[in-house]
Design an enzyme around this catalytic site. Sequence first.
Site, PDB file in Angstrom:
ATOM      1  N   HIS A 185      36.296  62.826  48.685  1.00 22.78           N
ATOM      2  CA  HIS A 185      35.659  61.654  48.077  1.00 22.78           C
ATOM      3  C   HIS A 185      36.566  60.879  47.124  1.00 22.78           C
ATOM      4  CE1 HIS A 185      35.326  64.520  44.791  1.00 22.78           C
ATOM      5  NE2 HIS A 185      35.140  63.504  43.994  1.00 22.78           N
TER       6      HIS A 185
HETATM    7  C1  UD1 Z   1      32.429  60.684  40.350  1.00 24.01           C
HETATM    8  C2  UD1 Z   1      33.514  61.058  39.322  1.00 24.01           C
HETATM    9  C3  UD1 Z   1      34.488  62.043  39.960  1.00 24.01           C
HETATM   10  C4  UD1 Z   1      33.780  63.225  40.559  1.00 24.01           C
HETATM   11  C5  UD1 Z   1      32.698  62.736  41.518  1.00 24.01           C
HETATM   12  C6  UD1 Z   1      31.929  63.878  42.096  1.00 24.01           C
HETATM   13  C7  UD1 Z   1      34.181  59.295  37.727  1.00 24.01           C
HETATM   14  C8  UD1 Z   1      35.233  58.320  37.417  1.00 24.01           C
HETATM   15  N1  UD1 Z   1      34.291  59.884  38.931  1.00 24.01           N
HETATM   16  O1  UD1 Z   1      33.046  59.998  41.407  1.00 24.01           O
HETATM   17  O2  UD1 Z   1      35.393  62.488  38.965  1.00 24.01           O
HETATM   18  O3  UD1 Z   1      34.708  64.024  41.235  1.00 24.01           O
HETATM   19  O4  UD1 Z   1      31.816  61.876  40.803  1.00 24.01           O
HETATM   20  O5  UD1 Z   1      30.952  63.441  42.985  1.00 24.01           O
HETATM   21  O6  UD1 Z   1      33.336  59.548  36.919  1.00 24.01           O
HETATM   22  N2  UD1 Z   1      26.513  57.004  44.838  1.00 24.01           N
HETATM   23  C9  UD1 Z   1      25.319  57.207  45.494  1.00 24.01           C
HETATM   24  N3  UD1 Z   1      24.448  58.105  44.934  1.00 24.01           N
HETATM   25  C10 UD1 Z   1      24.706  58.781  43.792  1.00 24.01           C
HETATM   26  C11 UD1 Z   1      25.926  58.551  43.144  1.00 24.01           C
HETATM   27  C12 UD1 Z   1      26.831  57.661  43.678  1.00 24.01           C
HETATM   28  O7  UD1 Z   1      25.060  56.643  46.521  1.00 24.01           O
HETATM   29  O8  UD1 Z   1      23.849  59.581  43.352  1.00 24.01           O
HETATM   30  C13 UD1 Z   1      27.476  56.052  45.436  1.00 24.01           C
HETATM   31  C14 UD1 Z   1      27.441  54.713  44.759  1.00 24.01           C
HETATM   32  O9  UD1 Z   1      27.418  53.743  45.738  1.00 24.01           O
HETATM   33  C15 UD1 Z   1      28.738  54.645  43.978  1.00 24.01           C
HETATM   34  C16 UD1 Z   1      29.642  55.625  44.717  1.00 24.01           C
HETATM   35  O10 UD1 Z   1      28.778  56.592  45.320  1.00 24.01           O
HETATM   36  O11 UD1 Z   1      29.253  53.364  43.956  1.00 24.01           O
HETATM   37  C17 UD1 Z   1      30.597  56.328  43.794  1.00 24.01           C
HETATM   38  O12 UD1 Z   1      29.897  56.949  42.691  1.00 24.01           O
HETATM   39  P1  UD1 Z   1      30.612  57.061  41.239  1.00 24.01           P
HETATM   40  O13 UD1 Z   1      29.742  57.847  40.318  1.00 24.01           O
HETATM   41  O14 UD1 Z   1      31.045  55.706  40.806  1.00 24.01           O
HETATM   42  O15 UD1 Z   1      31.927  57.840  41.517  1.00 24.01           O
HETATM   43  P2  UD1 Z   1      32.195  59.130  42.417  1.00 24.01           P
HETATM   44  O16 UD1 Z   1      33.089  58.742  43.512  1.00 24.01           O
HETATM   45  O17 UD1 Z   1      30.897  59.818  42.770  1.00 24.01           O
END
Ligand code: UD1
Length: 376
Positions: free
Chosen positions: A209
């Site tokens: 991811h």
């Molecule tokens: C975040 C953390 C990363 C961790 C990862 C574990 C930061 C900078 N990054 O990255 O260190 O390894 O979590 O999962 O804090 N989304 C959903 N549902 C959710 C959450 C997210 O659909 O419940 C989607 C959203 O469209 C979002 C994307 O996933 O834009 C990324 O989520 P985000 O929390 O921004 O970063 P991660 O890649 O999950």
Amino acid sequence: MRVLLVAGARPNFMKIAPIIRAMNVHGGFDWKLVHTGQHYDYEMSQSFFDDLEIPKPDFFLEVGSGSHAEQTAKVMVEFERVCLEEKPDVILVVGDVNSTLACSIVAKKLGIKVAHVEAGLRSFDMAMPEEINRMVTDSISDFFFVTEQSGKENLLSEGKAEESIHFVGHVMIDNLLHQLEKVNAASSSSFEYGDLKHQLGEYIFLTMHRPSNVDDLETLAGIVNALNKISESVPIVFPVHPRTQKMLNAFNLVWSDNVHCLPPLGFHESLNLWKDAALVLTDSGGLQEETTALGVPCVTMRENTERPITCEMGTNVLVGNDPEKIRKAVRDALAHKKQTASIPPLWDGHAAERIVRILRDVMTEDAACLSEADGE
Ligand code: UD1
């Protein structure tokens, strides 16, 4: 002693669960749990609360997704309200996600002490958002709880006082060992993917991811291609992170039938699959450590790691995201298995107890100093 415990994203939940257990056993803490809502889907959040028996958060900030600035800012605004209302003596943050960074800045500016669990880790890669989160959080934290020797060395070289650094082991491993007992005791029919595991026999467990692997078309296409080829000899089981799913859709990339794509999995379901995998292929931070703790071979699709002990003592091999290198590393790992793996110091399931004991002592000392100063 009033403590706010902060969790926001999936990897935080595994770290906060054992700390809550330890705080409940070793009294003296009036703790409350804040869930920032950085992760919010059932599979990314509530399923972990269920599996890990984390109590319902006292505060749910519902910040959701957004750019880094938006997400960090939303957490800051909401968390400031909670701090002003609760007036904690100390906040405890874990790991390196945006919520970790946002809450530590807020607390520090309100004169509240900050304890950072999993402090001092450095990838020295400033293109990684988590590296910035780690560095900024550590630059303002008061108490540093470190998981491996490198964490202590990094903090010392950044000028932190030795007495503020506590090498306690790893709460993530506390959680793993605690949950492993439950997973081992459960019948295979209680797992949704128990049949798949049985049918496949030998398989690779994949997680991916990181923005550096999934956000760029050429890079992700190269990885998908390499993994499709690998799956011709050993099938791959792949719970897909929402970020990765979004990018796979956007780039129209297609998996071979031997790559079994699953939705994001709860902790027990995931552990049940990876603990018996021939190999874990990942770009996660936590899995590098968890595989080391259970002796499962691990190939990490990153150029660097902030967790070097997993390569020095554990099962981890770094390979980056070059397709040919990934294929070779997987072949090598499946053929030889790393012989020398051993368990890093203090990864014994008792880190949270150490943290709670130390936190109580240092905060008590702090309070005594303050009242002495008041009396003068
Ligand atoms: C975040 C953390 C990363 C961790 C990862 C574990 C930061 C900078 N990054 O990255 O260190 O390894 O979590 O999962 O804090 N989304 C959903 N549902 C959710 C959450 C997210 O659909 O419940 C989607 C959203 O469209 C979002 C994307 O996933 O834009 C990324 O989520 P985000 O929390 O921004 O970063 P991660 O890649 O999950």
